[in-house]
Design a protein around this motif. Sequence first.
Motif, PDB file in Angstrom:
ATOM      1  N   SER A  37       0.835  -1.197   0.000  1.00 12.22           N
ATOM      2  CA  SER A  37       0.000   0.000   0.000  1.00 12.22           C
ATOM      3  C   SER A  37       0.871   1.248   0.000  1.00 12.22           C
ATOM      4  CB  SER A  37      -0.927   0.005   1.215  1.00 12.22           C
ATOM      5  OG  SER A  37      -0.155   0.155   2.398  1.00 12.22           O
ATOM      6  N   ALA A  38       0.326   2.311  -0.573  1.00 11.05           N
ATOM      7  CA  ALA A  38       1.053   3.577  -0.615  1.00 11.05           C
ATOM      8  C   ALA A  38       1.284   4.112   0.784  1.00 11.05           C
ATOM      9  CB  ALA A  38       0.278   4.580  -1.472  1.00 11.05           C
ATOM     10  N   GLU A  39       0.325   3.887   1.672  1.00 11.26           N
ATOM     11  CA  GLU A  39       0.477   4.380   3.047  1.00 11.26           C
ATOM     12  C   GLU A  39       1.622   3.668   3.757  1.00 11.26           C
ATOM     13  OE1 GLU A  39      -2.377   5.178   6.950  1.00 11.26           O
ATOM     14  OE2 GLU A  39      -2.922   3.625   5.490  1.00 11.26           O
ATOM     15  N   ASP A  40       1.658   2.356   3.649  1.00  8.33           N
ATOM     16  CA  ASP A  40       2.749   1.614   4.295  1.00  8.33           C
ATOM     17  C   ASP A  40       4.106   2.031   3.729  1.00  8.33           C
ATOM     18  OD1 ASP A  40       1.134   0.226   6.019  1.00  8.33           O
ATOM     19  OD2 ASP A  40       1.079  -1.614   4.831  1.00  8.33           O
ATOM     20  N   PHE A  41       4.174   2.234   2.402  1.00  9.97           N
ATOM     21  CA  PHE A  41       5.457   2.611   1.804  1.00  9.97           C
ATOM     22  C   PHE A  41       5.871   4.010   2.247  1.00  9.97           C
ATOM     23  CE2 PHE A  41       8.182   3.837  -1.901  1.00  9.97           C
ATOM     24  CZ  PHE A  41       9.168   2.886  -1.676  1.00  9.97           C
ATOM     25  N   ARG A  42       4.917   4.903   2.394  1.00  5.22           N
ATOM     26  CA  ARG A  42       5.255   6.239   2.876  1.00  5.22           C
ATOM     27  C   ARG A  42       5.796   6.173   4.292  1.00  5.22           C
ATOM     28  NH1 ARG A  42       0.658   8.189   2.744  1.00  5.22           N
ATOM     29  NH2 ARG A  42       0.648   8.947   0.576  1.00  5.22           N
ATOM     30  N   HIS A  43       5.155   5.380   5.158  1.00  7.63           N
ATOM     31  CA  HIS A  43       5.648   5.218   6.529  1.00  7.63           C
ATOM     32  C   HIS A  43       7.042   4.596   6.533  1.00  7.63           C
ATOM     33  CE1 HIS A  43       1.164   5.007   7.950  1.00  7.63           C
ATOM     34  NE2 HIS A  43       1.560   6.260   7.638  1.00  7.63           N
ATOM     35  N   PHE A  44       7.255   3.678   5.636  1.00  8.30           N
ATOM     36  CA  PHE A  44       8.574   3.035   5.551  1.00  8.30           C
ATOM     37  C   PHE A  44       9.630   4.042   5.118  1.00  8.30           C
ATOM     38  CE2 PHE A  44      11.750   0.594   3.085  1.00  8.30           C
ATOM     39  CZ  PHE A  44      12.209  -0.250   4.080  1.00  8.30           C
ATOM     40  N   LEU A  45       9.279   4.936   4.175  1.00  4.40           N
ATOM     41  CA  LEU A  45      10.235   5.936   3.720  1.00  4.40           C
ATOM     42  C   LEU A  45      10.556   6.955   4.807  1.00  4.40           C
ATOM     43  CD1 LEU A  45       9.043   6.613   0.050  1.00  4.40           C
ATOM     44  CD2 LEU A  45      11.021   5.278   0.810  1.00  4.40           C
ATOM     45  N   LYS A  46       9.662   7.161   5.724  1.00  4.29           N
ATOM     46  CA  LYS A  46       9.939   8.065   6.840  1.00  4.29           C
ATOM     47  C   LYS A  46      11.102   7.548   7.682  1.00  4.29           C
ATOM     48  CE  LYS A  46       5.457  10.288   7.633  1.00  4.29           C
ATOM     49  NZ  LYS A  46       4.363  10.496   8.629  1.00  4.29           N
ATOM     50  N   ALA A  47      11.157   6.231   7.845  1.00  7.40           N
ATOM     51  CA  ALA A  47      12.264   5.640   8.603  1.00  7.40           C
ATOM     52  C   ALA A  47      13.522   5.522   7.749  1.00  7.40           C
ATOM     53  CB  ALA A  47      11.853   4.274   9.136  1.00  7.40           C
ATOM     54  N   LEU A  48      13.325   5.252   6.436  1.00  9.77           N
ATOM     55  CA  LEU A  48      14.482   5.037   5.570  1.00  9.77           C
ATOM     56  C   LEU A  48      15.124   6.363   5.161  1.00  9.77           C
ATOM     57  CD1 LEU A  48      15.927   2.624   4.198  1.00  9.77           C
ATOM     58  CD2 LEU A  48      14.557   3.112   2.148  1.00  9.77           C
ATOM     59  N   HIS A  49      14.317   7.367   4.831  1.00 17.89           N
ATOM     60  CA  HIS A  49      14.820   8.684   4.414  1.00 17.89           C
ATOM     61  C   HIS A  49      14.094   9.758   5.211  1.00 17.89           C
ATOM     62  CE1 HIS A  49      17.260   7.297   1.056  1.00 17.89           C
ATOM     63  NE2 HIS A  49      16.250   6.547   0.638  1.00 17.89           N
ATOM     64  N   PRO A  50      14.454   9.908   6.488  1.00 17.00           N
ATOM     65  CA  PRO A  50      13.764  10.959   7.278  1.00 17.00           C
ATOM     66  C   PRO A  50      14.045  12.349   6.705  1.00 17.00           C
ATOM     67  CG  PRO A  50      15.679  10.119   8.462  1.00 17.00           C
ATOM     68  CD  PRO A  50      15.529   9.250   7.253  1.00 17.00           C
ATOM     69  N   ARG A  51      13.041  13.201   6.774  1.00 18.64           N
ATOM     70  CA  ARG A  51      13.196  14.548   6.238  1.00 18.64           C
ATOM     71  C   ARG A  51      14.117  15.384   7.114  1.00 18.64           C
ATOM     72  NH1 ARG A  51       7.464  17.026   4.645  1.00 18.64           N
ATOM     73  NH2 ARG A  51       8.921  18.602   3.777  1.00 18.64           N
ATOM     74  N   TYR A  52      14.144  15.108   8.377  1.00 10.46           N
ATOM     75  CA  TYR A  52      14.989  15.867   9.310  1.00 10.46           C
ATOM     76  C   TYR A  52      15.862  14.867  10.078  1.00 10.46           C
ATOM     77  CZ  TYR A  52      11.403  19.303   8.179  1.00 10.46           C
ATOM     78  OH  TYR A  52      10.528  20.131   7.506  1.00 10.46           O
ATOM     79  N   PRO A  53      16.968  14.495   9.522  1.00 12.26           N
ATOM     80  CA  PRO A  53      17.815  13.467  10.161  1.00 12.26           C
ATOM     81  C   PRO A  53      18.348  13.893  11.515  1.00 12.26           C
ATOM     82  CG  PRO A  53      18.438  13.811   7.863  1.00 12.26           C
ATOM     83  CD  PRO A  53      17.502  14.910   8.220  1.00 12.26           C
ATOM     84  N   GLU A  54      18.482  15.211  11.740  1.00 11.67           N
ATOM     85  CA  GLU A  54      19.030  15.670  13.012  1.00 11.67           C
ATOM     86  C   GLU A  54      18.061  15.461  14.164  1.00 11.67           C
ATOM     87  OE1 GLU A  54      16.831  19.062  11.178  1.00 11.67           O
ATOM     88  OE2 GLU A  54      18.276  17.548  10.500  1.00 11.67           O
ATOM     89  N   GLN A  55      16.792  15.238  13.869  1.00 12.01           N
ATOM     90  CA  GLN A  55      15.796  15.030  14.909  1.00 12.01           C
ATOM     91  C   GLN A  55      15.600  13.525  15.142  1.00 12.01           C
ATOM     92  OE1 GLN A  55      12.215  17.067  13.780  1.00 12.01           O
ATOM     93  NE2 GLN A  55      13.179  19.108  13.770  1.00 12.01           N
ATOM     94  N   SER A  56      15.214  13.206  16.355  1.00 12.06           N
ATOM     95  CA  SER A  56      14.921  11.809  16.653  1.00 12.06           C
ATOM     96  C   SER A  56      13.678  11.378  15.899  1.00 12.06           C
ATOM     97  CB  SER A  56      14.717  11.619  18.161  1.00 12.06           C
ATOM     98  OG  SER A  56      13.614  12.408  18.600  1.00 12.06           O
ATOM     99  N   LEU A  57      13.734  10.141  15.462  1.00  8.90           N
ATOM    100  CA  LEU A  57      12.635   9.620  14.662  1.00  8.90           C
ATOM    101  C   LEU A  57      11.479   9.231  15.592  1.00  8.90           C
ATOM    102  CD1 LEU A  57      11.730   8.885  11.804  1.00  8.90           C
ATOM    103  CD2 LEU A  57      12.694   6.590  12.185  1.00  8.90           C
ATOM    104  N   GLU A  58      10.379   9.909  15.432  1.00 10.83           N
ATOM    105  CA  GLU A  58       9.201   9.634  16.240  1.00 10.83           C
ATOM    106  C   GLU A  58       8.060   9.222  15.321  1.00 10.83           C
ATOM    107  OE1 GLU A  58       8.288  12.978  18.646  1.00 10.83           O
ATOM    108  OE2 GLU A  58      10.171  12.900  19.784  1.00 10.83           O
ATOM    109  N   LEU A  59       7.719   7.956  15.406  1.00  8.16           N
ATOM    110  CA  LEU A  59       6.617   7.416  14.612  1.00  8.16           C
ATOM    111  C   LEU A  59       5.552   6.867  15.544  1.00  8.16           C
ATOM    112  CD1 LEU A  59       8.583   5.484  11.823  1.00  8.16           C
ATOM    113  CD2 LEU A  59       7.735   7.840  11.756  1.00  8.16           C
ATOM    114  N   SER A  60       4.358   6.842  15.032  1.00 11.69           N
ATOM    115  CA  SER A  60       3.244   6.297  15.806  1.00 11.69           C
ATOM    116  C   SER A  60       3.290   4.770  15.777  1.00 11.69           C
ATOM    117  CB  SER A  60       1.911   6.808  15.242  1.00 11.69           C
ATOM    118  OG  SER A  60       1.735   6.309  13.923  1.00 11.69           O
ATOM    119  N   LYS A  61       2.434   4.165  16.569  1.00 13.09           N
ATOM    120  CA  LYS A  61       2.363   2.710  16.611  1.00 13.09           C
ATOM    121  C   LYS A  61       2.007   2.151  15.239  1.00 13.09           C
ATOM    122  CE  LYS A  61      -0.192  -0.968  19.003  1.00 13.09           C
ATOM    123  NZ  LYS A  61      -1.197  -1.235  20.065  1.00 13.09           N
ATOM    124  N   ARG A  62       1.074   2.786  14.571  1.00 10.08           N
ATOM    125  CA  ARG A  62       0.667   2.332  13.244  1.00 10.08           C
ATOM    126  C   ARG A  62       1.829   2.451  12.258  1.00 10.08           C
ATOM    127  NH1 ARG A  62      -4.718   4.549  10.010  1.00 10.08           N
ATOM    128  NH2 ARG A  62      -4.459   3.233   8.133  1.00 10.08           N
TER     129      ARG A  62
END
Length: 408
Positions: free
Chosen positions: A84-109
């Motif tokens: 799904s496009a949603e799952d891939f977008r969430h995956f890209l958040k972890a793979l290519h974060p927009r702000y690498p200097e910030q800690s990665l904070e994702l929701s449970k979903r």
Amino acid sequence: MPVEKPSAPQTPIELDKDAEYFWDFVLFSCEGRVFRVPKYRFISDSEVFATKFGLNADTNSDSFDISVVDEAPSTLSAIELDVSAEDFRHFLKALHPRYPEQSLELSKREWLSVLRLSTKWFFNDFRKRAIDNLTALDLNPVEKVHLGTRFNVSSWLKTGFRELVTRTEIITVEDARQIGLETAIKVYGIRDGCNKLGIPRDESKLDIKIEAAFASELGAVYDVERQHLPARERQREQEAATARELEKREESKHQEELERLQKAVEDVGRLLEEHNAALDDFKKAQRALTNAIASPNPTPRESNNPTCNVSDCSSTNTSSSTPVSAPTPAASAWPSSTEAAAKPATTPSAFGFSSYHSAPASTGVPFSFGFPAKTGAFGAPSRSSSSSFGGGSTTGSSAFGMVGNKGS
């Protein structure tokens, strides 16, 4: 009107690509939506994904046009992904974060999307990261068993089983639907057995029961987990396996050396026993030799061979430095003085026994191999003037140096 001169053709500018920061982009499409991202993380973080979608080949060319970057994406050049496009977008958040200097904070979903795609495509480092972050969140026992079974996470499975056994609430129909009917029956059996037998719900004992009840399920999960080990953990496991193998070899060598030393000790003990036995034999022989040396010499037996001649016996006796003393005859063996005076003198006997002379018989000393004889051919006493074997005589001398009353 001045005439414009034609402009000279522009020479193309030659540019060199930077080795580190000239990134190649790749297009992905999911559910009719296109994503364009740098492809280096898809190559470096998952060999399985790169091989499956052909991202290992270098698509950069020596000549390039900078304007191509801004062209409209085409579905013909995009790689189609079955997610799904949603799952891939969430995956890209972890793979290519927009702000690498910030800690990665994702929701449970979002972390569940990362776990789902990282497990599917073998992004093992991101899988571990998602598991750690989801473990820190508040997952209930049913979620742990359900997600642990779906994504092969053994720690969630064992923790969820333990919490379902020890909690006060019963297992509902909805719980059984999520974790599976067979799993719910096994959990209920462990729980009911502990309650009836009054077994304290100690974690270590419960873990043993859970491992035994779910041996096949946990075994399958362990196998999948080994396939999803991150690169560093895989390297550590290989190093640990190598260390265990070396330790096993060292232990085997140590055991062989121990057996060799034990055999050597047994051989030394056997040789020591043989040495002690030989030493005992030597001591016995030494004592026997000492006793033989200390004991007196046995008295030589006197020869009574009647066939020896006079010359042999004479030469033998005269060679000895010690004179032979004659035994004292019994009183009844000698004639009285009256008888000795009355009898005439006789010649020496053939074997040289002592004879009596005209002197009084009481002065004669006979020698006749230890016994006197009055008459007869074998040394009976006679009245001759001498004795061949050194018997005493009254007037003459003895051939063996025995002295009578009148002999010299």
